[in-house]
Design a protein around this motif. Structure first.
Motif, PDB file in Angstrom:
ATOM      1  N   GLU A  56       0.835  -1.200   0.000  1.00 34.59           N
ATOM      2  CA  GLU A  56       0.000   0.000   0.000  1.00 34.59           C
ATOM      3  C   GLU A  56       0.874   1.257   0.000  1.00 34.59           C
ATOM      4  OE1 GLU A  56      -2.376  -0.805   3.449  1.00 34.59           O
ATOM      5  OE2 GLU A  56      -4.092  -1.439   2.254  1.00 34.59           O
TER       6      GLU A  56
ATOM      7  N   THR B 159      -6.802  -3.599  -3.807  1.00 30.48           N
ATOM      8  CA  THR B 159      -6.009  -3.418  -2.584  1.00 30.48           C
ATOM      9  C   THR B 159      -6.908  -3.316  -1.361  1.00 30.48           C
ATOM     10  OG1 THR B 159      -4.244  -2.316  -3.812  1.00 30.48           O
ATOM     11  CG2 THR B 159      -4.324  -1.953  -1.435  1.00 30.48           C
TER      12      THR B 159
ATOM     13  N   ARG C 189      -7.216  -6.145   1.857  1.00 32.51           N
ATOM     14  CA  ARG C 189      -6.965  -5.802   3.262  1.00 32.51           C
ATOM     15  C   ARG C 189      -8.108  -6.305   4.145  1.00 32.51           C
ATOM     16  NH1 ARG C 189      -4.787  -2.964   7.212  1.00 32.51           N
ATOM     17  NH2 ARG C 189      -2.908  -2.433   6.060  1.00 32.51           N
TER      18      ARG C 189
END
Length: 782
Positions: free
Chosen positions: A407, A456, A460
């Motif tokens: 990230e 992304t 997570r």
């Protein structure tokens, strides 16, 4: 009257033994006749009757010539009695000249007989129904003859199909196989052996000695052939290495000669695309074409050093490559390639910089776009993968940290994406000729960037959810491990105590053992409840994993004690807890004396031996975590000097707090002798690996020393001796003998390289194995 009666009895005994003696003499004569014919047939003749055919001495002299391989004095051809006597005397004189005694049986003959008997006993020992104790009765059933053949040539005899109650079939089978496959003449008749109460000892010995000579000669030839094959294999391997070196050196030098002109070409190009092609070609050269050549160069040097080491350790002369193909020649050519490569790369970069000034902005866009695309390559697949489904808790935490790093990397690339979009906009405003391709490329990068952001965020969330589930499972695994370890330790201690042997001397000690066993039995229900509680923890962890679709690892990360292990050991503890005692020997037992150990000890010196639970056993206490106190068992042992001492064995066990302490057992052992060589051996080694006394040892010196110490090195003399065995002690060998004794590849190798033998005893086709053997070790030219 009395004398007359005794004489009559003696006469009767002689009459009874007379047929046996005649049969024995007949059997012995037949055996000796067959033995003589086995040698005389080499000279193209034979005998029918020993008394008649040896009377004139001619065939007797011929027999001695065949056996000895020497020429006897010329015989007399007359028919008179004096001529025959002279011939016989010549034969007897020749026998006497060889140190052979013709009267009685001396110590040498007795020793030979015992040696032959020992050989037969050793060879037939593994066979059932065979017990060779002499050279008469032990051979009547024929099994001993068949066992001798089967021991050396198992393919010739089906020993398991032979029957002890069918001696005639057994004997004929052995005689026929020996005559057909072993070239041993049939010297005995099965009917004569079976029909005689005690077969003739000399006849049996004569026939058995033929087996000994046949098999011992084959073994000697096989040993010689194996040595020769070993030496030839080394020589052939060295030749292959030499050929490989020559070919690899030639190929590498040819590549160097082709590459240098290409790298020295400095023809300029007009467009950046053409220069980029040259740059790509050069990159292919660096990435595709050159690395294999680097490996070939390293392999060439390794092969050269390996070959030289092999030659040195096997006493061969050093290898000298062809002219222009030395390792130094390769290194010189390689340096020229490196120099040309360096200049070529500098020229390419200068040309690219010159052309980049003409198309700077477009190239800047392509560079940034290429870098970004290279970075994004594989990122979507990485973000879409569900590796967390099969990961452990530690793996999940590592994946989360890795995702956090990604990230951060993603945020850092945001500025690059904005720069790419700005450059594309500027190229559009300046009406760049290839704007459509620039716009399409920019749009693709922006779309991909949006996808990466969405993936992304989703990954997570999935990682954090899985982490929480695995933390719960991990706590269960840890709880399982904390309770399984002491329980497993208790079961192992219980199994050891239940299966161990202990020595006691009094009834009180026996009663103590029984009381300890009863105490152990009373604790089994508590232990079983603890086992069920431990297994329940494991089942709960499995239930949570199945509920959330988590694929757990097969093993608990905190312990190797699986439920299967616990159940298996519990079954053994439950099955073995019944004590069983064995008393050996009783106090009244008085062992006999033994010549090796002296007089027997007194009865009171013998202890009681018990197998099973002992006073050192501790029951399981689930509330205390399965504590096991220290236990000591002392048993006498005998050392080298005959003294009695104690041996102590220390093993770890787990206590309440989970720490590891020691349980000490003293057990009998025999102290091994200790030999100390002092500094002499060390000084000898240092004199070999550090002859100059520098105080340091090179790696090559160490390798050479270890190779010499561990390598079984053959010499030229040993190879010559082996060839001499295959040649039957001749100074030369024939191609037929080589093909008969050696494998085809090694035989043809020798035939192609052996020079013709030129000695005075040479025959057509004779080959010189001596010069060939010395050439293998560099002592002459091959």
């Amino acid at each position: 009257s009395s004398w007359s009666g005794e004489g009559s009895a003696a006469s009767s005994r002689k009459q009874l033994l007379l047929p046996w003696r005649r049969a024995a003499n007949k059997q012995c004569g037949k055996t000796f006749t067959a033995w003589c014919n086995s040698h005389l047939r080499k000279a193209g003749t034979q005998i029918e009757n020993i008394d008649e055919d040896f009377r004139d001495g001619l065939k007797l002299m011929l027999l001695l010539e065949v056996i000895s391989g020497e020429r006897l004095p010329k015989p007399e051809r007359g028919k008179m009695r004096v001529h025959k006597i002279n011939n016989v005397n010549k034969a007897l004189d020749f026998i006497a000249s060889k140190g052979v005694k013709l009267v009685s049986i001396g110590a040498e003959e007795t020793s030979a007989k015992e040696g032959l008997l020992l050989w037969c006993q050793r060879k037939t020992a593994p066979y059932k129904n065979v017990n060779v104790q002499n050279f008469h009765i032990s051979w009547k059933d024929g099994l001993a003859f068949n066992a001798l053949i089967h021991r050396h040539r198992p393919e010739l005899i089906e020993y398991d199909k032979l029957r002890k109650d069918d001696p005639v079939t057994n004997l004929n089978n052995a005689f026929e196989v020996a005559e057909k496959y072993l070239d041993i003449p049939k010297m005995l008749d099965a009917e004569d052996i079976v029909g005689t109460l005690r077969p003739d000892e000399k006849a049996i010995m004569t026939y058995v000695s033929c087996f000994y000579h046949a098999f011992s000669g084959a073994q000697k030839a096989e040993t010689a052939a194996n040595r020769i094959c070993k030496v030839l294999a080394v020589n052939q391997e060295n030749e292959h290495l030499m050929e490989d070196y020559e070919k690899l050196a030639s190929d590498l030098l040819e590549w160097i000669r082709r590459t240098i002109p290409w790298l020295e070409d400095r023809s300029p190009q007009k467009t950046i695309q053409e220069m980029q092609q040259k740059l790509e070609d050069f990159r292919d050269y660096r990435r595709v074409h050159k690395p294999p050549k680097v490996q070939e160069k390293c392999q060439l040097e390794i092969n050269f050093n390996t070959l030289q080491t092999k030659l040195r350790l096997s006493n061969r002369p050093a290898f000298m490559p062809s002219e222009g193909r030395m390792v130094s020649d390769i290194n010189t050519g390689w340096q020229q390639v490196e120099q040309a490569e360096k200049g070529y790369e500098e020229w390419l970069l200068n040309e690219i910089r010159r052309l980049e000034r003409l198309d700077h902005l477009a190239e800047k866009f392509r560079q940034k776009a290429s870098i970004h695309e290279a970075w994004t390559e594989g990122k979507e697949a990485m973000l879409k993968q569900k590796d967390y489904e099969t990961a452990t808790l530690s793996d999940i935490k590592a994946l989360i940290r890795k995702h956090e790093a990604f990230e951060s990397d993603l945020a850092a690339h945001q500025d690059r994406v904005e720069q790419i979009a700005a450059i594309a906009q500027e190229l559009n405003e300046l009406d760049y000729y290839d704007s459509p391709s620039v716009n399409a490329r920019c749009q693709k990068i922006c779309d991909q960037w949006d996808v990466l952001g969405s993936l992304t965020h989703s990954r997570r969330e999935a990682l954090e959810k899985t982490e929480k589930q695995l933390e719960t499972i991990d706590e269960l695994h840890l709880e399982y491990a904390k309770r399984a370890a002491p329980f497993n330790n208790w079961m192992e201690s219980a199994m050891e105590d239940l299966q161990d042997m202990f020595i006691v001397h009094t009834i009180e000690e026996i009663e103590g053992l029984i009381a300890a066993h009863d105490q152990f039995k009373a604790t089994l229900p508590d232990a079983d409840r603890e086992r069920e509680a431990i297994l329940g923890i494991q089942r709960e962890a499995q239930r949570i994993a199945e509920l959330h679709g988590i694929k757990l690892s097969a093993n608990n990360p905190y312990t190797s004690v699986t439920p299967q292990v616990i159940n298996s050991k519990w079954e053994r503890v439950s099955a073995d807890f019944h004590p069983f005692f064995t008393f050996l020997p009783p106090p009244s037992f008085s062992p006999p004396s033994h010549p090796c150990f002296g007089a027997a000890p007194k009865a009171e010196q013998f202890p009681f031996y018990f197998w099973g639970q002992t006073s050192s056993f501790q029951p399981y206490d689930a509330r205390e975590g399965g504590d096991v106190d220290d236990a000591t068992l002392t048993v006498p042992h005998r050392c080298n000097e005959g003294e009695v001492g104690d041996a102590t064995l220390t093993v770890p066990h787990r206590c309440n707090e989970g720490e590891v302490s020691d349980v000490t057992h003293a057990a009998p052992h025999r102290c091994p002798p200790v030999f100390w060589q002092g500094d002499a051996e060390f000084n000898r080694i240092m004199s070999l690996v550090d002859p100059n006394g520098s105080g340091s040892v090179t790696f090559q010196a160490f390798i050479d020393f270890m190779s010499r110490e561990t390598t079984d090195t053959d010499t030229a003399d040993q190879v010559i001796a082996s060839f001499k065995v295959l040649a039957g002690d001749k100074n030369y060998i024939t191609a037929e003998e080589l093909r008969r004794e050696l494998p085809p590849e090694q035989a043809e190798y020798c035939i192609a390289r052996m020079a013709p033998y030129r000695g005075p005893d040479a025959t057509p086709g004779a080959l010189d194995y001596k010069s060939f053997s010395t050439a293998l070790y560099g002592e002459s030219d091959l």
